[in-house]
Design a protein around this motif. Sequence first.
Motif, PDB file in Angstrom:
ATOM      1  N   THR A 279       0.800  -1.230   0.000  1.00 12.16           N
ATOM      2  CA  THR A 279       0.000   0.000   0.000  1.00 12.16           C
ATOM      3  C   THR A 279       0.830   1.276   0.000  1.00 12.16           C
ATOM      4  OG1 THR A 279      -0.092   0.094   2.416  1.00 12.16           O
ATOM      5  CG2 THR A 279      -1.807  -1.187   1.296  1.00 12.16           C
ATOM      6  N   GLY A 280       2.101   1.172   0.340  1.00  9.07           N
ATOM      7  CA  GLY A 280       2.939   2.365   0.469  1.00  9.07           C
ATOM      8  C   GLY A 280       2.732   3.103   1.782  1.00  9.07           C
ATOM      9  N   ARG A 281       1.857   2.579   2.641  1.00  9.65           N
ATOM     10  CA  ARG A 281       1.622   3.219   3.939  1.00  9.65           C
ATOM     11  C   ARG A 281       2.797   2.941   4.879  1.00  9.65           C
ATOM     12  NH1 ARG A 281      -3.771   4.799   4.419  1.00  9.65           N
ATOM     13  NH2 ARG A 281      -5.203   3.835   2.919  1.00  9.65           N
ATOM     14  N   GLN A 282       2.910   3.779   5.902  1.00 12.33           N
ATOM     15  CA  GLN A 282       4.037   3.657   6.810  1.00 12.33           C
ATOM     16  C   GLN A 282       3.626   3.193   8.209  1.00 12.33           C
ATOM     17  OE1 GLN A 282       6.025   7.558   6.505  1.00 12.33           O
ATOM     18  NE2 GLN A 282       7.599   6.554   5.263  1.00 12.33           N
ATOM     19  N   GLY A 283       4.537   2.502   8.841  1.00 17.33           N
ATOM     20  CA  GLY A 283       4.392   2.104  10.230  1.00 17.33           C
ATOM     21  C   GLY A 283       5.659   2.475  10.966  1.00 17.33           C
ATOM     22  N   PHE A 284       5.565   2.541  12.300  1.00 17.12           N
ATOM     23  CA  PHE A 284       6.681   3.024  13.112  1.00 17.12           C
ATOM     24  C   PHE A 284       6.843   2.161  14.354  1.00 17.12           C
ATOM     25  CE2 PHE A 284       4.174   6.436  11.195  1.00 17.12           C
ATOM     26  CZ  PHE A 284       5.099   6.970  10.303  1.00 17.12           C
TER      27      PHE A 284
END
Length: 392
Positions: A15-20
């Motif tokens: 999805t190209g989404r980010q997590g941290f």
Amino acid sequence: MTTPLLSLTWTDHVTGRQGFLVVDRLVRGVSSGGLRMRPGCTLDEVAGLARGMSMKEALHYDPEARYVPLGGAKGGIDCDPRDPEAYGLLVRYLQAMRPYIESFWTTGEDLGLSQDVVDRAAVEAGLVSSVQAVYPLLDDEAGARRRLADAFAVEVDGIGLDELVGGCGVAESVLTALDRAGVPYWRTRVAVQGLGTMGGATARFLTRAGLTVVAVADIKGTIANPAGLDIEALLAARDAYGTVDRAVLRPGDREAPGEDWLAAEAEVLVPAAVSYAIDATNQERITARWIAEAANMPVRPEAEDLLAARGVTVLPDVVVNSATNAWWWWTLFGDIGADDVEAFAHIRRSMRALTDRTLARAEADGTTPRAAAHAIAADRLPVIAERFGLHR
């Protein structure tokens, strides 16, 4: 402000989404902190939450208890949990974080994610448990895991014990502040932002203690009634995200815009939804005497300064909403059993003592309760490090 031990940003290849993930510190090689999912989540937000977790752990340190204090950490995913892609994204995030969860990060539900969803995704990601990193610290791993599973199976009036413990802690912090000020419960009105796990349980416990909840806010707006809302009816009409079905509203209940909970004629405000809900601008609408931070970081620092200047006391998140995390470890390490009566009694004793100590320190030092809580944590962290070792 110290530099965290670990800070990373992950990008989902689908999805190209980010997590941290931010690990603020380790104690005996392990850290503790939930995983949140919300649109707009940032690395800085997660870092602030991780620092808060280090303080929450320190604040609940009891040298006589079996509960081993852990370091602080936090995870975050930038996505709306209602998004159809959210669950798959969660599984891939946990797969990417698997080495950390297996080794030194214990995690669980936070904003936007329930524990059952985290548990299901963890299994799909190949994990034994979201808290498996703490297992080597247990004297009897099998017994401890069974005790925690039994505790999660307990229901009280149709709601899981794990969904109630945090709100019980928030309520006790509020009641302690009222007791210190000599304010009777029956004359105290409350407005709550968010009727999910934390906000809903807080509203229930405060109502049962004799306070009157006059406003609640969810994603659809604010529901208000100066004579008091039927909290049990609203809780029964919630969906999985804490949104109330308006069909259950009574003739005296009225609907208002979402931010109207801030200006409710109430003595206590409980922001129990998102971070940064109260800023330097909208704080002007607040007439309450106390704000109890059931959510993490709901009051921006500049807003807190302005509120303090006009006599509004912010009961800080590192104290107020710390019971959920502590209950996990009290249960797992064996300080309490898988029993709701025992759990609530232990939470009430611990949260009253911690809140009272924090408010007394604030009065003695001439500071805010947040500064006092940070000072207490700063006193305890070196003691914990000396006893258990600090791996940074």
